[in-house]
Write a protein that holds these residues in place. Sequence first.
Motif, PDB file in Angstrom:
ATOM      1  N   VAL A  89       0.836  -1.206   0.000  1.00  0.00           N
ATOM      2  CA  VAL A  89       0.000   0.000   0.000  1.00  0.00           C
ATOM      3  C   VAL A  89       0.871   1.256   0.000  1.00  0.00           C
ATOM      4  O   VAL A  89       0.609   2.220  -0.721  1.00  0.00           O
ATOM      5  CB  VAL A  89      -0.957  -0.009   1.208  1.00  0.00           C
ATOM      6  N   LEU A  90       1.946   1.262   0.823  1.00  0.00           N
ATOM      7  CA  LEU A  90       2.847   2.418   0.862  1.00  0.00           C
ATOM      8  C   LEU A  90       3.518   2.641  -0.492  1.00  0.00           C
ATOM      9  O   LEU A  90       3.641   3.776  -0.960  1.00  0.00           O
ATOM     10  CB  LEU A  90       3.914   2.205   1.940  1.00  0.00           C
ATOM     11  N   VAL A  91       3.954   1.553  -1.116  1.00  0.00           N
ATOM     12  CA  VAL A  91       4.626   1.677  -2.411  1.00  0.00           C
ATOM     13  C   VAL A  91       3.647   2.182  -3.468  1.00  0.00           C
ATOM     14  O   VAL A  91       3.991   3.026  -4.301  1.00  0.00           O
ATOM     15  CB  VAL A  91       5.239   0.326  -2.826  1.00  0.00           C
ATOM     16  N   GLN A  92       2.415   1.680  -3.426  1.00  0.00           N
ATOM     17  CA  GLN A  92       1.426   2.150  -4.392  1.00  0.00           C
ATOM     18  C   GLN A  92       1.101   3.618  -4.158  1.00  0.00           C
ATOM     19  O   GLN A  92       0.859   4.379  -5.110  1.00  0.00           O
ATOM     20  CB  GLN A  92       0.140   1.306  -4.282  1.00  0.00           C
ATOM     21  N   ARG A  93       1.121   4.054  -2.889  1.00  0.00           N
ATOM     22  CA  ARG A  93       0.894   5.466  -2.608  1.00  0.00           C
ATOM     23  C   ARG A  93       2.010   6.319  -3.210  1.00  0.00           C
ATOM     24  O   ARG A  93       1.754   7.383  -3.795  1.00  0.00           O
ATOM     25  CB  ARG A  93       0.830   5.684  -1.099  1.00  0.00           C
ATOM     26  N   ALA A  94       3.257   5.854  -3.088  1.00  0.00           N
ATOM     27  CA  ALA A  94       4.370   6.590  -3.694  1.00  0.00           C
ATOM     28  C   ALA A  94       4.233   6.633  -5.215  1.00  0.00           C
ATOM     29  O   ALA A  94       4.450   7.676  -5.847  1.00  0.00           O
ATOM     30  CB  ALA A  94       5.695   5.938  -3.292  1.00  0.00           C
ATOM     31  N   ALA A  95       3.855   5.491  -5.813  1.00  0.00           N
ATOM     32  CA  ALA A  95       3.684   5.454  -7.271  1.00  0.00           C
ATOM     33  C   ALA A  95       2.571   6.385  -7.713  1.00  0.00           C
ATOM     34  O   ALA A  95       2.686   7.074  -8.738  1.00  0.00           O
ATOM     35  CB  ALA A  95       3.394   4.021  -7.719  1.00  0.00           C
ATOM     36  N   THR A  96       1.490   6.434  -6.926  1.00  0.00           N
ATOM     37  CA  THR A  96       0.368   7.313  -7.280  1.00  0.00           C
ATOM     38  C   THR A  96       0.787   8.771  -7.217  1.00  0.00           C
ATOM     39  O   THR A  96       0.372   9.586  -8.052  1.00  0.00           O
ATOM     40  CB  THR A  96      -0.812   7.054  -6.323  1.00  0.00           C
ATOM     41  N   ARG A  97       1.618   9.130  -6.236  1.00  0.00           N
ATOM     42  CA  ARG A  97       2.095  10.505  -6.164  1.00  0.00           C
ATOM     43  C   ARG A  97       2.869  10.889  -7.421  1.00  0.00           C
ATOM     44  O   ARG A  97       2.663  11.966  -7.984  1.00  0.00           O
ATOM     45  CB  ARG A  97       3.009  10.674  -4.948  1.00  0.00           C
ATOM     46  N   VAL A  98       3.769   9.994  -7.853  1.00  0.00           N
ATOM     47  CA  VAL A  98       4.568  10.293  -9.052  1.00  0.00           C
ATOM     48  C   VAL A  98       3.666  10.372 -10.278  1.00  0.00           C
ATOM     49  O   VAL A  98       3.777  11.295 -11.096  1.00  0.00           O
ATOM     50  CB  VAL A  98       5.660   9.216  -9.244  1.00  0.00           C
ATOM     51  N   GLU A  99       2.746   9.407 -10.417  1.00  0.00           N
ATOM     52  CA  GLU A  99       1.876   9.384 -11.588  1.00  0.00           C
ATOM     53  C   GLU A  99       0.961  10.603 -11.614  1.00  0.00           C
ATOM     54  O   GLU A  99       0.710  11.183 -12.676  1.00  0.00           O
ATOM     55  CB  GLU A  99       1.053   8.099 -11.582  1.00  0.00           C
ATOM     56  N   THR A 100       0.475  11.030 -10.423  1.00  0.00           N
ATOM     57  CA  THR A 100      -0.371  12.222 -10.368  1.00  0.00           C
ATOM     58  C   THR A 100       0.391  13.460 -10.810  1.00  0.00           C
ATOM     59  O   THR A 100      -0.132  14.299 -11.544  1.00  0.00           O
ATOM     60  CB  THR A 100      -0.906  12.412  -8.934  1.00  0.00           C
ATOM     61  N   ARG A 101       1.645  13.590 -10.376  1.00  0.00           N
ATOM     62  CA  ARG A 101       2.444  14.759 -10.782  1.00  0.00           C
ATOM     63  C   ARG A 101       2.688  14.759 -12.289  1.00  0.00           C
ATOM     64  O   ARG A 101       2.627  15.807 -12.940  1.00  0.00           O
ATOM     65  CB  ARG A 101       3.777  14.766 -10.021  1.00  0.00           C
ATOM     66  N   ILE A 102       2.926  13.579 -12.861  1.00  0.00           N
ATOM     67  CA  ILE A 102       3.129  13.510 -14.309  1.00  0.00           C
ATOM     68  C   ILE A 102       1.840  13.887 -15.032  1.00  0.00           C
ATOM     69  O   ILE A 102       1.860  14.612 -16.041  1.00  0.00           O
ATOM     70  CB  ILE A 102       3.593  12.101 -14.718  1.00  0.00           C
ATOM     71  N   GLU A 103       0.698  13.420 -14.529  1.00  0.00           N
ATOM     72  CA  GLU A 103      -0.576  13.786 -15.141  1.00  0.00           C
ATOM     73  C   GLU A 103      -0.824  15.297 -15.043  1.00  0.00           C
ATOM     74  O   GLU A 103      -1.419  15.894 -15.947  1.00  0.00           O
ATOM     75  CB  GLU A 103      -1.721  13.026 -14.470  1.00  0.00           C
ATOM     76  N   GLN A 104      -0.349  15.911 -13.952  1.00  0.00           N
ATOM     77  CA  GLN A 104      -0.461  17.369 -13.851  1.00  0.00           C
ATOM     78  C   GLN A 104       0.358  18.044 -14.949  1.00  0.00           C
ATOM     79  O   GLN A 104      -0.083  19.029 -15.549  1.00  0.00           O
ATOM     80  CB  GLN A 104       0.021  17.838 -12.478  1.00  0.00           C
ATOM     81  N   HIS A 105       1.565  17.517 -15.207  1.00  0.00           N
ATOM     82  CA  HIS A 105       2.389  18.082 -16.285  1.00  0.00           C
ATOM     83  C   HIS A 105       1.689  17.941 -17.634  1.00  0.00           C
ATOM     84  O   HIS A 105       1.698  18.868 -18.455  1.00  0.00           O
ATOM     85  CB  HIS A 105       3.753  17.384 -16.330  1.00  0.00           C
ATOM     86  N   ILE A 106       1.079  16.777 -17.861  1.00  0.00           N
ATOM     87  CA  ILE A 106       0.375  16.573 -19.129  1.00  0.00           C
ATOM     88  C   ILE A 106      -0.836  17.497 -19.215  1.00  0.00           C
ATOM     89  O   ILE A 106      -1.178  18.017 -20.289  1.00  0.00           O
ATOM     90  CB  ILE A 106      -0.041  15.092 -19.271  1.00  0.00           C
ATOM     91  N   ALA A 107      -1.506  17.747 -18.069  1.00  0.00           N
ATOM     92  CA  ALA A 107      -2.627  18.689 -18.069  1.00  0.00           C
ATOM     93  C   ALA A 107      -2.159  20.097 -18.445  1.00  0.00           C
ATOM     94  O   ALA A 107      -2.854  20.826 -19.163  1.00  0.00           O
ATOM     95  CB  ALA A 107      -3.297  18.706 -16.683  1.00  0.00           C
ATOM     96  N   LEU A 108      -0.974  20.489 -17.966  1.00  0.00           N
ATOM     97  CA  LEU A 108      -0.423  21.786 -18.356  1.00  0.00           C
ATOM     98  C   LEU A 108      -0.166  21.835 -19.864  1.00  0.00           C
ATOM     99  O   LEU A 108      -0.409  22.851 -20.520  1.00  0.00           O
ATOM    100  CB  LEU A 108       0.887  22.045 -17.598  1.00  0.00           C
ATOM    101  N   LEU A 109       0.329  20.720 -20.405  1.00  0.00           N
ATOM    102  CA  LEU A 109       0.548  20.672 -21.859  1.00  0.00           C
ATOM    103  C   LEU A 109      -0.769  20.784 -22.616  1.00  0.00           C
ATOM    104  O   LEU A 109      -0.841  21.436 -23.667  1.00  0.00           O
ATOM    105  CB  LEU A 109       1.252  19.359 -22.244  1.00  0.00           C
ATOM    106  N   ALA A 110      -1.824  20.148 -22.095  1.00  0.00           N
ATOM    107  CA  ALA A 110      -3.128  20.242 -22.763  1.00  0.00           C
ATOM    108  C   ALA A 110      -3.636  21.684 -22.751  1.00  0.00           C
ATOM    109  O   ALA A 110      -4.184  22.171 -23.743  1.00  0.00           O
ATOM    110  CB  ALA A 110      -4.142  19.314 -22.082  1.00  0.00           C
ATOM    111  N   ALA A 111      -3.460  22.369 -21.625  1.00  0.00           N
ATOM    112  CA  ALA A 111      -3.867  23.775 -21.558  1.00  0.00           C
ATOM    113  C   ALA A 111      -3.032  24.615 -22.517  1.00  0.00           C
ATOM    114  O   ALA A 111      -3.535  25.532 -23.178  1.00  0.00           O
ATOM    115  CB  ALA A 111      -3.723  24.298 -20.130  1.00  0.00           C
ATOM    116  N   THR A 112      -1.726  24.296 -22.610  1.00  0.00           N
ATOM    117  CA  THR A 112      -0.853  25.032 -23.539  1.00  0.00           C
ATOM    118  C   THR A 112      -1.273  24.782 -24.979  1.00  0.00           C
ATOM    119  O   THR A 112      -1.305  25.709 -25.798  1.00  0.00           O
ATOM    120  CB  THR A 112       0.608  24.599 -23.330  1.00  0.00           C
ATOM    121  N   ARG A 113      -1.604  23.528 -25.297  1.00  0.00           N
ATOM    122  CA  ARG A 113      -2.053  23.243 -26.663  1.00  0.00           C
ATOM    123  C   ARG A 113      -3.325  24.015 -26.984  1.00  0.00           C
ATOM    124  O   ARG A 113      -3.447  24.608 -28.067  1.00  0.00           O
ATOM    125  CB  ARG A 113      -2.309  21.735 -26.837  1.00  0.00           C
ATOM    126  N   ALA A 114      -4.266  24.028 -26.031  1.00  0.00           N
ATOM    127  CA  ALA A 114      -5.497  24.785 -26.263  1.00  0.00           C
ATOM    128  C   ALA A 114      -5.184  26.267 -26.477  1.00  0.00           C
ATOM    129  O   ALA A 114      -5.771  26.920 -27.350  1.00  0.00           O
ATOM    130  CB  ALA A 114      -6.447  24.604 -25.074  1.00  0.00           C
TER     131      ALA A 114
END
Length: 540
Positions: free
Chosen positions: A40-65
């Motif tokens: 569970v702890l490891v999955q929580r760490a993985a989720t934190r990293v994946e969430t931050r990457i998704e935030q970066h991709i969301a910024l790219l989507a806003a930039t594309r728009a």
Amino acid sequence: MLRLSRLSLAVATALSLVGAGLTWSVYRTELAGQQSAFDVLVQRAATRVETRIEQHIALLAATRAFLEVHHDPGDRDVFAAFVQSLGLEGRYSGIQGIGLARVVGPQDEAEVQAHLLRDYGVGARIWPEPLPGLRTAIVLLEPDNDRNRAAIGFDMATEERRRAAMIEALQGGEAAATAPLRLVQEISGDVQAGILIYLPLRRSAAPGMEGFAYAPVRIGDLFTAALTGDELPVEIRAADADAPDLPLFVTSGYESADVRGGLSSHARLTVGGREWDLAARPTPRFDTGEPLRHTLLSGIAFALLVLSTSYAVHWQGMAIRRARTLGETVQRNAEQKDLLLREMAHRLKNALTRVSAIARATARETTSKEDLVARLNARLQAMSAAQDLLMLSGTDSADLEELLRSEIDQISGAAANQGHLAGPAVRLDERQTHALALVFHELGTNSLKYGAGAQAGGELRVDWSVEPQASGDELRLTWEERTRQPVPAASGPGSGFGTRLLETLVVGELGGRFARRPQPDGVIIEIHFPLASAVQVLEP
């Protein structure tokens, strides 16, 4: 007497064997529980990293728009202002910047070279020598610093991993990440592994401007930022699934971490179409509970009480119940993890869609780049404030009165008088919270420009009530403004884009009704929409 002794010995021997088996079962059960807790702890760490990457991709989507709707996407000053409004340096560690990489055809080369010289001065050029086929050039990259300037003009299609990711993005129309590589920005001694994430511009929306919104990311900074804060007792090694022997990131204590009790775990992340493997080991702060010592003590205690059959039965039943409970807990954790991942993906897609729609709508209603940046930033802040309320509540709901006060305070700069807001306590679900945040933002902004907020002595009153209907409860909200001077008939949300936006949010998003009634000394706006069945209406 001898017969009784033999019977006692037989019972003791049998119960000892049973006790030994149960002790071993408890030991294995405790180990399984520790492994589950560590997973569970490891999955929580993985989720934190994946969430931050998704935030970066969301910024790219806003930039594309932004690039797709802006009349001159190559204007460096406008692009720099937009990127600055995103607050990359303070809130999104790991991402080095956001840029525009143009696809350069033979007929475009002179134009691109001229833009580079104009924006970045003598020495700016397309480099290195091109390869046959796809040719690109980084023409914009913000924020402006020495590291990012080192990449201006670089033809990323000349490098195999970058070229493969760009082609994948063009073919799929979605974000695509490169394999691990060294960024062109690595001009100092602190070199980290990096990746590039590409999001292609849609040709129909940006004629004559084929290319990519892209972001360079330093993996070490990304992981450090994602794992900082609530420190997790894990040491991590991350690697690309296609190159497991070349680590992307390794915490300082990973190699020396003691794999106590055989504890270790793995998780897999999806990053722009690529798979990352996370291997994890526990730190000394991870509480193992010393299962061997406790299990040994349990075995000794059971051996001393082998003659007590009732206690043996009780112990066995307790062990079975513990094992069953642990199995159910593990299963629930796995199901909850899958549910959370699906929910996160769904919400991110909804957020990206909403941001893209707001960017396009804002671009249509504005005539200058300054107005575009200001309005887009204000509406994104309204969405952000609504999300903050949802997160602070610890649930997927927010209080209607708190949402109203938050929006009115942001626009007026002072808290609304307690007597100006009246109604029962109502909790809104996530969809209703985001939609009403934009509605209140538009109404409040209009009031500040034309209505009660624009005139001395103006008054604003918002009342709401919950009315039972055949199909369920319906919320009725009345926004009433009183002014000393008449409000111009064509101003505010009674005409033009404001009305279209409000009707889209109330009718389309909330499935309700919207009405505006001008008054000699102000205006009354009524909003009706059905409440979700799960939304709570509390007694005041």
